[in-house]
Design an enzyme around this catalytic site. Structure first.
Site, PDB file in Angstrom:
ATOM      1  N   ARG A   1       0.869  -1.175   0.000  1.00  0.00           N
ATOM      2  CA  ARG A   1       0.000   0.000   0.000  1.00  0.00           C
ATOM      3  C   ARG A   1       0.903   1.220   0.000  1.00  0.00           C
ATOM      4  NH1 ARG A   1       2.379   1.926   3.491  1.00  0.00           N
ATOM      5  NH2 ARG A   1       0.808   3.544   3.581  1.00  0.00           N
ATOM      6  N   GLY A   2       0.253   2.403  -0.151  1.00  0.00           N
ATOM      7  CA  GLY A   2       1.042   3.618  -0.343  1.00  0.00           C
ATOM      8  C   GLY A   2       1.096   3.879  -1.842  1.00  0.00           C
ATOM      9  N   ALA A   3       0.716   5.112  -2.239  1.00  0.00           N
ATOM     10  CA  ALA A   3       0.491   5.390  -3.660  1.00  0.00           C
ATOM     11  C   ALA A   3       1.657   4.989  -4.586  1.00  0.00           C
ATOM     12  CB  ALA A   3       0.111   6.860  -3.829  1.00  0.00           C
TER      13      ALA A   3
ATOM     14  N   ARG B   1      -7.524  -0.721  -6.770  1.00  0.00           N
ATOM     15  CA  ARG B   1      -7.842   0.337  -5.793  1.00  0.00           C
ATOM     16  C   ARG B   1      -8.134   1.629  -6.561  1.00  0.00           C
ATOM     17  NH1 ARG B   1      -4.290   1.074  -0.565  1.00  0.00           N
ATOM     18  NH2 ARG B   1      -6.269   1.825   0.264  1.00  0.00           N
TER      19      ARG B   1
ATOM     20  N   GLN C   1      -1.843   1.970   9.845  1.00  0.00           N
ATOM     21  CA  GLN C   1      -0.560   2.094   9.126  1.00  0.00           C
ATOM     22  C   GLN C   1       0.467   2.871   9.944  1.00  0.00           C
ATOM     23  OE1 GLN C   1      -3.558   2.688   7.789  1.00  0.00           O
ATOM     24  NE2 GLN C   1      -3.668   2.154   5.629  1.00  0.00           N
TER      25      GLN C   1
ATOM     26  N   ASP D   1      -2.443  10.705  -2.028  1.00  0.00           N
ATOM     27  CA  ASP D   1      -2.845   9.661  -2.983  1.00  0.00           C
ATOM     28  C   ASP D   1      -3.258  10.244  -4.318  1.00  0.00           C
ATOM     29  OD1 ASP D   1      -3.224   8.342  -0.200  1.00  0.00           O
ATOM     30  OD2 ASP D   1      -3.042   6.747  -1.689  1.00  0.00           O
TER      31      ASP D   1
ATOM     32  N   ASN E   1      -5.762  12.078   0.834  1.00  0.00           N
ATOM     33  CA  ASN E   1      -4.790  11.252   1.563  1.00  0.00           C
ATOM     34  C   ASN E   1      -5.562  10.450   2.605  1.00  0.00           C
ATOM     35  OD1 ASN E   1      -2.024  10.420   2.064  1.00  0.00           O
ATOM     36  ND2 ASN E   1      -2.185  11.498   4.005  1.00  0.00           N
ATOM     37  N   LYS E   2      -4.870   9.622   3.349  1.00  0.00           N
ATOM     38  CA  LYS E   2      -5.478   8.723   4.332  1.00  0.00           C
ATOM     39  C   LYS E   2      -6.505   9.433   5.205  1.00  0.00           C
ATOM     40  CE  LYS E   2      -5.134   5.264   4.610  1.00  0.00           C
ATOM     41  NZ  LYS E   2      -6.143   4.403   3.947  1.00  0.00           N
TER      42      LYS E   2
HETATM   43  O1  MRU Z   1      -4.564   2.939   2.241  1.00  0.00           O
HETATM   44  P1  MRU Z   1      -3.093   3.220   2.089  1.00  0.00           P
HETATM   45  O2  MRU Z   1      -2.283   2.675   3.215  1.00  0.00           O
HETATM   46  O3  MRU Z   1      -2.586   2.811   0.722  1.00  0.00           O
HETATM   47  O4  MRU Z   1      -2.985   4.812   2.156  1.00  0.00           O
HETATM   48  C1  MRU Z   1      -1.715   5.380   1.998  1.00  0.00           C
HETATM   49  C2  MRU Z   1      -1.679   6.847   2.168  1.00  0.00           C
HETATM   50  O5  MRU Z   1      -2.690   7.501   2.381  1.00  0.00           O
HETATM   51  C3  MRU Z   1      -0.335   7.504   1.987  1.00  0.00           C
HETATM   52  O6  MRU Z   1      -0.231   8.640   2.774  1.00  0.00           O
HETATM   53  C4  MRU Z   1      -0.143   7.906   0.511  1.00  0.00           C
HETATM   54  O7  MRU Z   1      -0.433   6.833  -0.326  1.00  0.00           O
HETATM   55  C5  MRU Z   1       1.235   8.385   0.242  1.00  0.00           C
HETATM   56  S1  MRU Z   1       2.459   7.119   0.368  1.00  0.00           S
HETATM   57  C6  MRU Z   1       3.938   7.853  -0.052  1.00  0.00           C
END
Ligand code: MRU
Length: 350
Positions: free
Chosen positions: A52-54, A95, A200, A241, A251-252
């Protein structure tokens, strides 16, 4: 200038016939790498948050498409390209919010638009996927350098979710300045929000920063206001994201709360993200698709039910912070901070 050899974990490793993937679902208890050999494995790993993470999602999807290309048995280039487009759509459906996913997949699809043979197409796709990962590491390092320039020695900085090394090729976005500060012996402290519902912050951000010897303190999300006040937090930095053409940022979930708190406490609120996270085709944040995930993420903790059976649940995985709450968007090209609409349009017309 670099003085320390830091332990910085990596989440995605390309092995030509498979992908080794750090299983982020098991961190911090177990450090295991999964071997992904099919495009279906890759889809499932992204959907279930094993990666996970963009940027990391984009890199993994790119290697997934590369795997599918190597395994393709088409006899004509037209059939091959048709399969690649079908596989691109399949991976893109894993996703919806992080735009890096489709950005990476489309980069691979576009890379083979003029090839002459299937062999050339296969080599080109693999090369492009590797290139995306190599570039992301350099981009994250540059984001870290720009971000470091907004902090002072001794600052205590709050973050949410995990925008760290394992969410990218290396270093992370929002966490990159802390790695670079550590390399330069500049003392910064991180306050990590746990990031309900899937933690996370508690599981991943603390795990990776502690390995590198970076000072990190864990808080629950509802402790943010009290912590900003009582611990003298000097700034908040988060990842992204998807960033719309006007700078509104997804973002999250919980990020928007922090931006409102930053305004209330008059401290800067920074977003750190590569250009691959911008979606200049989307006018503003209201148009960003927000993923809603399983209710069990909210009704259960570690598989143990904490809410009554049958309760109604709303579980958006992301929120959108309006541009006027953002003090600066830190990219590999520098820091955007004035008229986001104008600056983003300039970045993407160049
Ligand atoms: O649901 P996730 O864990 O994929 O969400 C991730 C985030 O919101 C991060 O802050 C974002 O993707 C940036 S990662 C460099």
């Amino acid at each position: 200038m670099a003085s320390t050899n830091l332990a910085i974990p990596r989440s995605v490793i390309w092995n030509e016939e498979s992908i080794s993937l750090l299983n982020q679902q098991k961190i911090p208890h177990v450090t295991e790498y999964l071997e992904l050999t099919t495009i279906k494995d890759v889809w499932e790993a992204i959907q279930s948050l094993k990666v996970r993470g963009a940027p990391a999602i984009g890199i993994t999807a790119a290697f997934g498409l590369a795997l599918s290309a190597l395994q393709d048995i088409s006899e004509t280039i037209v059939d091959f390209q048709r399969n690649i487009k079908k596989n691109r759509d399949y991976l893109a459906s894993s996703r919806p919010t992080a735009v890096n996913l489709v950005w990476a997949l489309d980069r691979l699809v576009n890379s083979i638009s003029n090839v002459q043979s299937i062999n050339e197409a296969k080599t080109t796709i693999v090369h492009e996927a590797i290139q995306i990962q190599i570039e992301d590491e350099e981009v994250c390092r540059l984001i870290g350098e720009h971000a470091l320039s907004v902090f002072q020695k001794g600052d205590r900085v709050m973050t949410i979710c995990n925008a760290g090394s394992i969410a990218t090729a290396k270093y992370g976005t929002a966490l990159a300045p802390f790695y670079l500060a550590k390399e330069k012996n500049v003392n910064l402290s991180v306050y990590a929000c746990e990031t309900r519902p899937v933690l996370q912050g508690a599981r991943l951000t603390t795990w990776e920063l502690m390995q590198a010897g970076i000072d990190v303190t864990l808080i629950t999300d509802n402790m943010a206001a009290h912590t900003i006040k009582s611990k003298n937090i000097s700034a908040i930095i988060v990842g992204a994201d998807r960033i719309a053409a006007n700078g509104d940022t997804a973002n999250k979930i919980g990020t928007f709360n922090l931006a409102l708190l930053a305004k209330a406490f008059n401290i800067p609120f920074y977003v750190a993200a590569p250009l691959s996270t911008f979606d200049p085709m989307i006018e503003n944040g209201d148009l960003i698709p927000i993923e809603e995930r399983n209710p069990e993420e909210v009704t259960e903790l570690n598989g143990i039910r904490v809410a009554p059976e049958g309760v109604k649940v709303f579980n958006p995985a992301f929120d959108v912070t309006p541009n006027h709450l953002i003090s600066g968007i830190i990219t590999e090209k520098g820091i955007l901070s004035n008229d986001y609409q104008k600056e983003i349009s300039k970045l993407f017309s160049a």
